[in-house]
Design an enzyme around this catalytic site. Structure first.
Site, PDB file in Angstrom:
ATOM      1  N   ILE A  34       0.821  -1.212   0.000  1.00 23.37           N
ATOM      2  CA  ILE A  34       0.000   0.000   0.000  1.00 23.37           C
ATOM      3  C   ILE A  34       0.859   1.269   0.000  1.00 23.37           C
ATOM      4  CG2 ILE A  34      -2.336  -0.530   0.846  1.00 23.37           C
ATOM      5  CD1 ILE A  34      -1.289  -0.078   3.680  1.00 23.37           C
ATOM      6  N   VAL A  98       7.770  -4.489  10.411  1.00 17.72           N
ATOM      7  CA  VAL A  98       6.567  -4.029  11.105  1.00 17.72           C
ATOM      8  C   VAL A  98       5.513  -5.145  11.097  1.00 17.72           C
ATOM      9  CG1 VAL A  98       4.684  -2.347  11.039  1.00 17.72           C
ATOM     10  CG2 VAL A  98       7.022  -1.601  10.565  1.00 17.72           C
ATOM     11  N   HIS A 103       7.856 -11.256   4.438  1.00 20.09           N
ATOM     12  CA  HIS A 103       7.518 -10.666   3.137  1.00 20.09           C
ATOM     13  C   HIS A 103       8.759 -10.128   2.460  1.00 20.09           C
ATOM     14  CE1 HIS A 103       6.944  -7.690   6.332  1.00 20.09           C
ATOM     15  NE2 HIS A 103       7.371  -6.771   5.476  1.00 20.09           N
TER      16      HIS A 103
HETATM   17  P1  AMP Z   1       7.910  -4.081   6.819  1.00 25.80           P
HETATM   18  O1  AMP Z   1       8.211  -2.727   7.386  1.00 25.80           O
HETATM   19  O2  AMP Z   1       9.054  -4.683   6.052  1.00 25.80           O
HETATM   20  O3  AMP Z   1       7.312  -5.018   7.844  1.00 25.80           O
HETATM   21  O4  AMP Z   1       6.841  -3.814   5.699  1.00 25.80           O
HETATM   22  C1  AMP Z   1       5.465  -3.916   5.908  1.00 25.80           C
HETATM   23  C2  AMP Z   1       4.851  -3.364   4.661  1.00 25.80           C
HETATM   24  O5  AMP Z   1       3.496  -3.776   4.633  1.00 25.80           O
HETATM   25  C3  AMP Z   1       4.856  -1.840   4.584  1.00 25.80           C
HETATM   26  O6  AMP Z   1       5.616  -1.444   3.461  1.00 25.80           O
HETATM   27  C4  AMP Z   1       3.372  -1.494   4.449  1.00 25.80           C
HETATM   28  O7  AMP Z   1       3.149  -0.448   3.534  1.00 25.80           O
HETATM   29  C5  AMP Z   1       2.780  -2.788   3.955  1.00 25.80           C
HETATM   30  N1  AMP Z   1       1.372  -2.995   4.276  1.00 25.80           N
HETATM   31  C6  AMP Z   1       0.782  -2.866   5.495  1.00 25.80           C
HETATM   32  N2  AMP Z   1      -0.536  -3.182   5.408  1.00 25.80           N
HETATM   33  C7  AMP Z   1      -0.771  -3.515   4.101  1.00 25.80           C
HETATM   34  C8  AMP Z   1      -1.918  -3.923   3.379  1.00 25.80           C
HETATM   35  N3  AMP Z   1      -3.121  -4.076   3.973  1.00 25.80           N
HETATM   36  N4  AMP Z   1      -1.797  -4.165   2.055  1.00 25.80           N
HETATM   37  C9  AMP Z   1      -0.612  -4.007   1.447  1.00 25.80           C
HETATM   38  N5  AMP Z   1       0.517  -3.644   2.067  1.00 25.80           N
HETATM   39  C10 AMP Z   1       0.448  -3.390   3.386  1.00 25.80           C
END
Ligand code: AMP
Ligand code: ZN
Length: 142
Positions: A34, A98, A103
């Site tokens: 997102i 986070v 991922h």
């Molecule tokens: P990280 O900081 O590596 O854990 O990345 C988590 C990622 O998840 C962030 O880049 C967010 O923008 C993404 N994210 C969180 N919620 C969603 C969602 N519902 N759909 C798509 N991406 C998401």
């Protein structure tokens, strides 16, 4: 499938939370992040609740990470104006993780886009001996 009821990305796998899915099969799901750090930013997740790379067995790695080049190439084909791509994964809070479901980030890049994913040059603090010590410390665990 081994999913966690309270996990955001497990909910995305189950379709309880919508996503802009670009690729999906029995093993993985890839969808738009997102935040779109750059347009075309994609996340790929295993369809198994693994916390991060440190949670993978060798078999998990073969099964889930094999799709990285496929997704990477599709993004670059879709956006010929990009000439580079960061494939990254944050493992653990201190590393910026986070969402606690593994991922892989695919962030397409172009020269001068101003993104600064990781940049710190500590090479002045290292010499051949300290590089070798670091190399051996990791090598000993493999
Ligand atoms: P990280 O900081 O590596 O854990 O990345 C988590 C990622 O998840 C962030 O880049 C967010 O923008 C993404 N994210 C969180 N919620 C969603 C969602 N519902 N759909 C798509 N991406 C998401
Ligand atoms: Zn999960």
């Amino acid at each position: 499938m081994c999913l966690d009821a309270n996990c955001l990305f497990c909910k995305i796998i189950k379709g309880e939370i919508p996503s802009y899915t670009v690729f999906e099969n029995d093993d993985v799901k890839a969808f738009l992040d997102i935040s779109q750090v750059n347009e075309g930013h994609v996340l790929m997740i295993p369809k198994k609740h693994l916390v991060n790379i440190l949670d993978y067995s060798d078999g998990d790695a073969q099964k889930y990470l094999q799709y990285i080049p496929k997704i990477a190439k599709a993004i670059m084909k879709a956006y010929p104006e990009y000439d580079g791509l960061n494939v990254t994964t944050n493992n653990g809070e201190s590393a910026g993780q986070v969402v606690m479901h593994s991922h892989i980030h695919f962030i397409p890049r172009k020269t001068g886009d101003g993104l600064n994913v990781i940049s710190r040059d500590n090479s002045k603090n290292y010499d051949e001996a300290s590089y070798t010590a670091v190399m051996n410390k990791i090598k000993d665990q493999l």
